[in-house]
Design an enzyme around this catalytic site. Structure first.
Site, PDB file in Angstrom:
ATOM      1  N   THR A 224       0.846  -1.193   0.000  1.00 32.31           N
ATOM      2  CA  THR A 224       0.000   0.000   0.000  1.00 32.31           C
ATOM      3  C   THR A 224       0.883   1.245   0.000  1.00 32.31           C
ATOM      4  O   THR A 224       0.645   2.197  -0.753  1.00 32.31           O
ATOM      5  CB  THR A 224      -0.900   0.014   1.248  1.00 32.31           C
TER       6      THR A 224
ATOM      7  N   ASP B  23       2.100 -13.025   4.693  1.00 31.47           N
ATOM      8  CA  ASP B  23       2.891 -11.825   4.979  1.00 31.47           C
ATOM      9  C   ASP B  23       3.891 -12.108   6.094  1.00 31.47           C
ATOM     10  O   ASP B  23       5.078 -11.775   5.994  1.00 31.47           O
ATOM     11  CB  ASP B  23       1.992 -10.661   5.423  1.00 31.47           C
TER      12      ASP B  23
HETATM   13  P1  ADP Z   1       1.558  -1.804   3.574  1.00 30.98           P
HETATM   14  O1  ADP Z   1       0.716  -2.544   2.596  1.00 30.98           O
HETATM   15  O2  ADP Z   1       2.272  -0.666   2.915  1.00 30.98           O
HETATM   16  O3  ADP Z   1       2.445  -2.686   4.365  1.00 30.98           O
HETATM   17  P2  ADP Z   1       0.050  -1.476   5.995  1.00 30.98           P
HETATM   18  O4  ADP Z   1      -1.419  -1.265   6.063  1.00 30.98           O
HETATM   19  O5  ADP Z   1       0.584  -2.799   6.417  1.00 30.98           O
HETATM   20  O6  ADP Z   1       0.527  -1.112   4.553  1.00 30.98           O
HETATM   21  O7  ADP Z   1       0.713  -0.332   6.887  1.00 30.98           O
HETATM   22  C1  ADP Z   1       2.087  -0.279   7.090  1.00 30.98           C
HETATM   23  C2  ADP Z   1       2.460   0.988   7.838  1.00 30.98           C
HETATM   24  O8  ADP Z   1       1.814   1.027   9.112  1.00 30.98           O
HETATM   25  C3  ADP Z   1       3.946   1.027   8.109  1.00 30.98           C
HETATM   26  O9  ADP Z   1       4.416   2.320   7.780  1.00 30.98           O
HETATM   27  C4  ADP Z   1       4.042   0.774   9.607  1.00 30.98           C
HETATM   28  O10 ADP Z   1       5.170   1.396  10.178  1.00 30.98           O
HETATM   29  C5  ADP Z   1       2.760   1.389  10.090  1.00 30.98           C
HETATM   30  N1  ADP Z   1       2.334   0.888  11.403  1.00 30.98           N
HETATM   31  C6  ADP Z   1       2.158  -0.388  11.805  1.00 30.98           C
HETATM   32  N2  ADP Z   1       1.750  -0.454  13.102  1.00 30.98           N
HETATM   33  C7  ADP Z   1       1.658   0.832  13.537  1.00 30.98           C
HETATM   34  C8  ADP Z   1       1.278   1.459  14.768  1.00 30.98           C
HETATM   35  N3  ADP Z   1       0.900   0.742  15.821  1.00 30.98           N
HETATM   36  N4  ADP Z   1       1.299   2.806  14.823  1.00 30.98           N
HETATM   37  C9  ADP Z   1       1.668   3.528  13.748  1.00 30.98           C
HETATM   38  N5  ADP Z   1       2.019   3.010  12.567  1.00 30.98           N
HETATM   39  C10 ADP Z   1       2.029   1.691  12.454  1.00 30.98           C
END
Ligand code: ADP
Ligand code: MG
Length: 537
Positions: A95, A386
């Site tokens: 994403t 994943d």
């Molecule tokens: P992608 O498909 O790009 O992996 P995600 O929906 O998995 O998208 O979101 C990933 C993002 O969310 C990363 O930038 C990660 O650092 C952030 N992230 C994950 N957990 C948290 C949290 N608890 N607080 C803030 N950001 C978070």
């Protein structure tokens, strides 16, 4: 005049040139990013995808959304392939890749409107990417403990599945990656060696990891032993069946003995084949297709336990873990083709008999995914994919960087000062690149119901006031706090972010290079099915 003559050649083509082409392409990219940005981060919302047959899927996974969507614009397709390549290479960050590419493009459009030439923007973007990757590596550090590796794996699933399932799956993926850690092979090794087996019923938290390959099959002849401590194995990528008549062959039945003779000869052939397997000392025989009824008692008598109708994927896994060469023609089998298995047993899982086979050549694993409905199991498998992908790659490269928008905020600050050292117009492009990176903290804030502008300004200020560990201060999407991400365990693998930044830059640049879009004109009177009909020709 000359131009007009040239244009005659393109009269059946709609043409978008220069700025208009860019505007159109950027619009498509922004529209696609708009469809997934609300899923970003742990507080992202779900999307319901409905297929033409009415079946639906609820997901929070960006790549699933866009791969399912019917998107036709060529630029949007380019973004989709950037995100798929991210998925293949890093398993995570899909994403982010789409959202970042769209933001880079939107900022480029601003620059073009200010009079900066696309090739200057491309140069500036390439300089930024190079600098960002160096800085990423500088900030990164190795995960310090098993706990930290597990928190990285959990972060990839944040928001996609419940907390208890996420930690359960994290443990499974972590253990599986450890088993595979000293195996040679490419990034697809984890897909090859770790089988995902769905078993209906139970709760998803009842899912578990099994050493060896598990298949929902039982031995062909139940009078053969139910388990074994190991021995020699042969794999036939075909069948062990009576000789069949060729499609167009005919035999003239002039006397009753002829058919019987044919039958006898085919039995003799089977006998020869079984004798061969037996003389080679085969204990376990796996056959992709069928085994004829006549061959079964012969095999049993020879002390060979057999299984039939295996899927190709399972055959390949089995061949890998036992070091067996799959052979098409059982008559040609030789000693070199045989492998060794180290154990075989049958057990009943959810009322169905399953067989487990272990090999001598190292790790093959099966993760048994439980769940009451296919949708629930699929969601769990996606989460496991994943987690497995990331934990496997973490074994090879355990470097981590802070999540929660921290690293992008830091890179933006870093690039802004880097820009100052470049006197040319590239400086503007580098600043545009820096601003685009902030789309990550901005979107994470938006999805958490926070004010994106405040969050980005705050983060930036908090980072610059901590000269030592500023880069590690990010947004906790659950509380809205701006704190040290390493203390909260919100960590991303370095390779995910590096790949995402490079992939987005590359995709944005390839769109920027387009100066002319020629669309073949559709004849308005042509019925829709015309296209399909043409393709079939
Ligand atoms: P992608 O498909 O790009 O992996 P995600 O929906 O998995 O998208 O979101 C990933 C993002 O969310 C990363 O930038 C990660 O650092 C952030 N992230 C994950 N957990 C948290 C949290 N608890 N607080 C803030 N950001 C978070
Ligand atoms: Mg993710």
């Amino acid at each position: 005049m000359v131009q007009a003559e040239h244009d005659v050649a393109l009269q059946d083509t709609d043409r978008l040139e220069g700025r208009a082409a860019l505007v159109n392409n950027v619009k498509a990219a922004v529209a696609l990013a708009g469809a997934v940005r609300s899923t970003l981060g742990p507080r992202g919302l779900d999307k319901m995808l409905v297929s033409p047959d009415g079946s639906s899927l609820v997901t929070n996974d960006g790549v699933t959304v866009i791969e399912t969507a019917k998107v036709e614009h060529p630029t949007a397709r380019l973004l989709i392939s950037a995100s798929s390549s991210q998925d293949k290479a890093a398993r995570d960050g899909t994403t982010t890749t789409v959202v970042l590419t769209a933001e880079l493009l939107q900022n480029s459009l601003e620059l073009v409107r200010m009079g900066v030439h696309p090739s200057t923007i491309i140069n500036g973007f390439l300089m930024s990417e190079r600098e960002a990757v160096i800085e990423l590596e500088r900030i990164s550090r190795e995960a310090e403990s098993a706990e930290e590796v597990k928190s990285v794996i959990s972060t990839t699933m944040a928001g996609k599945i419940g907390k208890s399932l996420a930690s359960h799956i994290t443990n499974i993926a972590y253990d599986a990656a450890k088993v595979l850690s000293d195996e040679d092979g490419g990034d697809d090794l984890e897909r090859l060696r770790v089988k995902r087996l769905e078993v209906s019923g139970g709760s998803t938290t009842d899912s578990y990891l099994v050493n060896g390959l598990v298949i929902a099959k039982t031995r062909v002849d139940i009078s053969t032993p139910i388990s074994s401590e190991g021995g020699l194995i042969a794999i036939i990528d075909g069948g062990l069946e009576n000789a069949k008549l060729e499609m167009d062959a005919e035999i003239e039945v002039s006397s009753p003995g002829i058919l019987k003779g044919f039958h006898d000869r085919s039995i003799a052939k089977l006998r020869k084949c079984v004798d061969r397997l037996s003389s080679l000392g085969v204990d376990l025989l796996i056959v992709r297709e069928g085994i004829s009824d006549e061959a079964i008692p012969m095999l049993t008598e020879a002390g060979i336990t057999c299984y039939r109708r295996f899927e190709r994927d399972d055959l390949e896994r089995l061949s890998k873990i036992t070091g067996t060469r799959m052979i098409r023609d059982p008559n040609r089998i030789s000693e070199r083709d045989l492998g060794a298995f180290t154990g075989r047993s049958e057990e009943i899982i959810a009322g169905v008999t399953h067989t487990r086979i272990e090999g001598s050549e190292g790790g093959a694993l099966t993760v048994i995914i439980r769940g009451t409905t296919p949708q629930i199991r699929e969601e769990a498998i996606r989460a496991f994919d994943d987690a497995m992908g990331v934990s496997f790659r973490m074994e090879r490269d355990p470097r981590v960087i802070p999540g929660g928008g921290a690293i992008q905020t830091h890179l933006a600050r870093h690039l802004r000062s880097f820009a100052l050292g470049n006197p040319g117009r590239e400086q503007l492009a580098i600043e545009g690149y820096a601003a685009a990176l902030e789309v990550v903290p901005r979107t994470l804030a938006e999805n958490a119901g926070l004010d994106p502008i405040d969050v980005v300004l705050d983060l930036s200020a908090a980072q610059s006031s901590d000269t030592e560990n500023g880069a590690w201060i990010g947004l906790n999407a659950f509380t809205g706090d701006r704190t040290r991400m390493d203390q909260l365990g919100i960590l991303d693998p370095l390779f995910v972010t590096t790949h995402s930044i490079s992939g987005s830059t590359e995709a944005a640049i390839s769109v920027l290079r387009i100066n002319d879009v020629l669309w073949a004109k559709q004849d308005p009177t042509a019925p829709d099915w015309k296209e399909g009909e043409d393709q079939e020709d």
